[in-house]
Design a protein around this motif. Structure first.
Motif, mmCIF file in Angstrom:
data_model
loop_
_atom_site.group_PDB
_atom_site.id
_atom_site.type_symbol
_atom_site.label_atom_id
_atom_site.label_comp_id
_atom_site.label_asym_id
_atom_site.label_seq_id
_atom_site.Cartn_x
_atom_site.Cartn_y
_atom_site.Cartn_z
ATOM 1 N N CYS A 1 0.859 -1.184 0.000
ATOM 2 C CA CYS A 1 0.000 0.000 0.000
ATOM 3 C C CYS A 1 0.894 1.232 0.000
ATOM 4 O O CYS A 1 1.713 1.398 0.898
ATOM 5 C CB CYS A 1 -0.937 0.023 1.208
ATOM 6 S SG CYS A 1 -1.982 1.496 1.258
ATOM 7 N N ALA B 1 1.199 -1.147 4.206
ATOM 8 C CA ALA B 1 0.828 -2.545 4.437
ATOM 9 C C ALA B 1 1.398 -3.413 3.316
ATOM 10 O O ALA B 1 1.454 -2.994 2.163
ATOM 11 C CB ALA B 1 -0.689 -2.685 4.485
ATOM 12 N N ALA C 1 1.501 -7.483 1.643
ATOM 13 C CA ALA C 1 0.919 -8.828 1.581
ATOM 14 C C ALA C 1 1.666 -9.628 0.524
ATOM 15 O O ALA C 1 2.208 -9.069 -0.438
ATOM 16 C CB ALA C 1 -0.566 -8.758 1.258
ATOM 17 N N SER D 1 2.180 -2.070 -6.387
ATOM 18 C CA SER D 1 1.831 -0.965 -5.499
ATOM 19 C C SER D 1 0.401 -0.525 -5.760
ATOM 20 O O SER D 1 -0.087 -0.596 -6.878
ATOM 21 C CB SER D 1 2.767 0.224 -5.731
ATOM 22 O OG SER D 1 4.086 -0.118 -5.415
ATOM 23 N N CYS E 1 -4.380 -0.239 -0.106
ATOM 24 C CA CYS E 1 -5.023 -1.363 0.577
ATOM 25 C C CYS E 1 -6.507 -1.025 0.775
ATOM 26 O O CYS E 1 -6.922 0.132 0.588
ATOM 27 C CB CYS E 1 -4.347 -1.612 1.926
ATOM 28 S SG CYS E 1 -4.605 -0.338 3.163
ATOM 29 N N CYS F 1 -7.135 2.001 3.140
ATOM 30 C CA CYS F 1 -6.756 3.319 2.619
ATOM 31 C C CYS F 1 -7.610 3.735 1.430
ATOM 32 O O CYS F 1 -7.884 4.925 1.246
ATOM 33 C CB CYS F 1 -5.277 3.338 2.224
ATOM 34 S SG CYS F 1 -4.174 3.238 3.660
ATOM 35 N N SER F 2 -8.051 2.777 0.624
ATOM 36 C CA SER F 2 -8.859 3.149 -0.537
ATOM 37 C C SER F 2 -10.275 3.538 -0.125
ATOM 38 O O SER F 2 -10.985 4.184 -0.889
ATOM 39 C CB SER F 2 -8.892 2.014 -1.569
ATOM 40 O OG SER F 2 -9.509 0.869 -1.028
#
Length: 134
Positions: A85, A90, A92, A122, A125, A128-129
């Motif tokens: 993110c 973040a 994953a 990139s 997440c 955040c979105s």
């Protein structure tokens, strides 16, 4: 794991290895905090030295997403990638999309014998979105 990698078993090595397993994609400061909770006083340098030894032995993997501090993970031995993110940092894991290590087929190898590829995706997440822009 340590003995299998020809490393002496010490309390700091066990604690750092445990911290990396419990906290995947953790930054060094988080690992230091987890190790200090387990062992008490341990120096920054000791943790850095252990991380370097574990990385060199192939027991942990060091990743450094663009624009963020280095992170460590215990998932080694495969050619997985990461999604990061760009807002909160973040991270994953992302498995290769097709077959086994498809990213090893580069459009041009320039004479190199390629045995590993690292791809970082990139974006934002879900948390955040969901935040509206102002």
């Amino acid at each position: 794991m340590l003995r299998g990698a020809a490393l002496r078993v010490t309390r700091p090595r066990v604690a750092v290895l445990h911290a990396v397993h419990v906290h995947p994609h953790a930054e060094t400061e988080s690992i230091i905090g987890a190790v200090r909770e387990e062992l008490g006083g341990v120096s920054h340098q000791a943790v850095y030295d252990v991380l370097r030894a574990l990385t060199a032995a192939g027991l942990v993997r060091r990743i450094q997403p663009p624009g963020f501090l280095a992170r460590y993970e215990a998932r080694v031995g495969d050619n997985h990638h990461h999604v990061v993110c760009r807002s909160c940092g973040a991270v994953a894991d992302v498995d290769c999309a097709v077959g086994e290590a498809p990213c090893l087929t580069a459009s041009e190898d320039h004479g190199f014998e390629i045995d590993e590829a690292e791809v970082t995706y990139s974006g934002l997440c879900p948390g955040c979105s969901a935040v509206p822009d102002f």
